[in-house]
Motif scaffolding. Sequence first.
Motif, mmCIF file in Angstrom:
data_model
loop_
_atom_site.group_PDB
_atom_site.id
_atom_site.type_symbol
_atom_site.label_atom_id
_atom_site.label_comp_id
_atom_site.label_asym_id
_atom_site.label_seq_id
_atom_site.Cartn_x
_atom_site.Cartn_y
_atom_site.Cartn_z
ATOM 1 N N ILE A 1 2.153 1.892 -3.493
ATOM 2 C CA ILE A 1 1.094 2.423 -4.355
ATOM 3 C C ILE A 1 0.853 3.902 -4.056
ATOM 4 N N ASP A 2 0.858 4.276 -2.771
ATOM 5 C CA ASP A 2 0.694 5.685 -2.408
ATOM 6 C C ASP A 2 1.855 6.530 -2.950
ATOM 7 N N HIS A 3 3.053 5.981 -2.899
ATOM 8 C CA HIS A 3 4.222 6.701 -3.425
ATOM 9 C C HIS A 3 4.083 6.942 -4.921
ATOM 10 N N LEU A 4 3.623 5.941 -5.648
ATOM 11 C CA LEU A 4 3.435 6.092 -7.091
ATOM 12 C C LEU A 4 2.375 7.151 -7.395
ATOM 13 N N ALA A 5 1.293 7.133 -6.607
ATOM 14 C CA ALA A 5 0.211 8.100 -6.836
ATOM 15 C C ALA A 5 0.665 9.530 -6.584
ATOM 16 N N ALA A 6 1.700 9.699 -5.759
ATOM 17 C CA ALA A 6 2.171 11.043 -5.417
ATOM 18 C C ALA A 6 3.234 11.562 -6.382
ATOM 19 N N LEU A 7 3.656 10.759 -7.355
ATOM 20 C CA LEU A 7 4.642 11.236 -8.310
ATOM 21 C C LEU A 7 4.060 12.384 -9.138
ATOM 22 N N PRO A 8 4.852 13.375 -9.470
ATOM 23 C CA PRO A 8 4.308 14.528 -10.209
ATOM 24 C C PRO A 8 3.873 14.125 -11.617
ATOM 25 N N PRO A 9 2.784 14.711 -12.108
ATOM 26 C CA PRO A 9 2.322 14.402 -13.471
ATOM 27 C C PRO A 9 3.238 15.022 -14.511
ATOM 28 N N LEU A 10 3.090 14.564 -15.749
ATOM 29 C CA LEU A 10 3.888 15.129 -16.830
ATOM 30 C C LEU A 10 3.430 16.559 -17.121
ATOM 31 N N PRO A 11 4.377 17.452 -17.344
ATOM 32 C CA PRO A 11 3.978 18.822 -17.704
ATOM 33 C C PRO A 11 3.574 18.896 -19.170
ATOM 34 N N GLY A 12 2.605 19.730 -19.457
ATOM 35 C CA GLY A 12 2.223 19.972 -20.848
ATOM 36 C C GLY A 12 1.463 18.819 -21.467
ATOM 37 N N PRO A 13 1.141 18.965 -22.766
ATOM 38 C CA PRO A 13 0.371 17.924 -23.455
ATOM 39 C C PRO A 13 1.210 16.654 -23.626
ATOM 40 N N ALA A 14 0.538 15.516 -23.578
ATOM 41 C CA ALA A 14 1.238 14.235 -23.709
ATOM 42 C C ALA A 14 0.444 13.303 -24.601
ATOM 43 N N TRP A 15 1.147 12.502 -25.380
ATOM 44 C CA TRP A 15 0.530 11.441 -26.168
ATOM 45 C C TRP A 15 0.687 10.123 -25.435
ATOM 46 N N ARG A 16 -0.407 9.369 -25.368
ATOM 47 C CA ARG A 16 -0.399 8.042 -24.767
ATOM 48 C C ARG A 16 -1.070 7.073 -25.728
ATOM 49 N N PRO A 17 -0.732 5.800 -25.676
ATOM 50 C CA PRO A 17 -1.406 4.822 -26.543
ATOM 51 C C PRO A 17 -2.868 4.672 -26.142
ATOM 52 N N SER A 18 -3.654 4.091 -27.026
ATOM 53 C CA SER A 18 -5.109 4.041 -26.824
ATOM 54 C C SER A 18 -5.492 3.240 -25.592
ATOM 55 N N TRP A 19 -4.674 2.265 -25.201
ATOM 56 C CA TRP A 19 -5.051 1.418 -24.082
ATOM 57 C C TRP A 19 -4.680 2.006 -22.722
ATOM 58 N N ALA A 20 -4.014 3.163 -22.735
ATOM 59 C CA ALA A 20 -3.589 3.771 -21.476
ATOM 60 C C ALA A 20 -4.738 4.526 -20.842
ATOM 61 N N THR A 21 -4.768 4.498 -19.509
ATOM 62 C CA THR A 21 -5.732 5.319 -18.776
ATOM 63 C C THR A 21 -5.041 6.620 -18.416
ATOM 64 N N THR A 22 -5.711 7.742 -18.661
ATOM 65 C CA THR A 22 -5.131 9.037 -18.318
ATOM 66 C C THR A 22 -5.245 9.245 -16.830
ATOM 67 N N PRO A 23 -4.128 9.466 -16.113
ATOM 68 C CA PRO A 23 -4.183 9.643 -14.659
ATOM 69 C C PRO A 23 -4.994 10.851 -14.293
ATOM 70 N N SER A 24 -5.701 10.733 -13.162
ATOM 71 C CA SER A 24 -6.529 11.856 -12.700
ATOM 72 C C SER A 24 -5.667 12.855 -11.929
ATOM 73 N N ALA B 1 0.829 -1.209 0.000
ATOM 74 C CA ALA B 1 0.000 0.000 0.000
ATOM 75 C C ALA B 1 0.867 1.264 0.000
ATOM 76 N N ALA B 2 1.966 1.256 0.744
ATOM 77 C CA ALA B 2 2.836 2.431 0.796
ATOM 78 C C ALA B 2 3.497 2.674 -0.558
#
Length: 311
Positions: free
Chosen positions: A288-311, A285-286
């Motif tokens: 997973i919490d650490h991963l959730a706290a990583l900073p998001p990518l700055p600016g626009p980003a391209w991801r493949p169709s199967w990726a979920t966009t992080p909230s 659990a710790a």
Amino acid sequence: MNTEAVRSFVLAAELGQLQQVADELGVTQQAVSKRIAALERELAVRLFNRTARGVELTTDGQAFLPHAQSIVAAAERGVAAIRPGSRSLRIDVLGLRSAQAVVLHDYWRAHPGTDLDVVTLKVNDPQVVVAAVQAGEVDAAFRTVTDPAALPPGVRMLHAFDSPLELLVGPGHPLASARAVTPEQLARHRIWVPGIAPRSEWAEFYDQLATAFGLRVDAAGPNFGNEVLLDALAGAADVATLVGARDRYLWPPEHDLRRIPIVNPTLAYPLSLLVRSENAHPGLAAIIDHLAALPPLPGPAWRPSWATTPS
């Protein structure tokens, strides 16, 4: 040999009273007597003399006791080895220089008391990794099943983080002096990614990436390892490769390789974490919490169709 019978024998030798053994094990005195009697029949010796005060070891019982204690200790170590919380947290990464390993290392440095075992399952098929998670061979794996409907019951997939790609080139490449490049600029150049494994998540990623931006991704030739790839880049003016921004690569100073950010948009490789739905290791659990706290990518980003966009 019944380990519960051996455990009952060891406790009886230590306590001297079968009722105390029964209380310790949460069973009846009759059950303890039956276990010890069955053990005596199996060994064809008498282990105890019954007295008015309880039980006392016979000569054979004294000879068997240290071995019985070893059997009980080995059984307890075996149980502890597979019980979540009493063993290391085992997490699979694609490679020990990969972004996933780097992120885990950062976490461990911040929490040095964490009992963490970072492993690399030498398989490319994500379904094989899913089976390893399902069977408890690892507690989690940084792998992606691009069709979430293919996940079996009991295994779930979490978004871990996005790894931005960088262009890696030698000093003679036309883009070597660029401070940043766009995907459109890459379309005119050969991108060499040797050893893309069929049916792997990264094979699908590169297929979609090449289609989206008209890139020439060349997977020709066997993968002889990072050292050979880096040597080739250092001496080539017509080839480049893509690496994760957090991936660790080491090369001799004379190679003078350049890592160049890709922007407008950032090319994001989405990393997922496969975990069991139940009986998770308490240390997970710790992470997973650490991963959730990583900073998001700055600016626009391209991801493949199967990726979920992080909230």
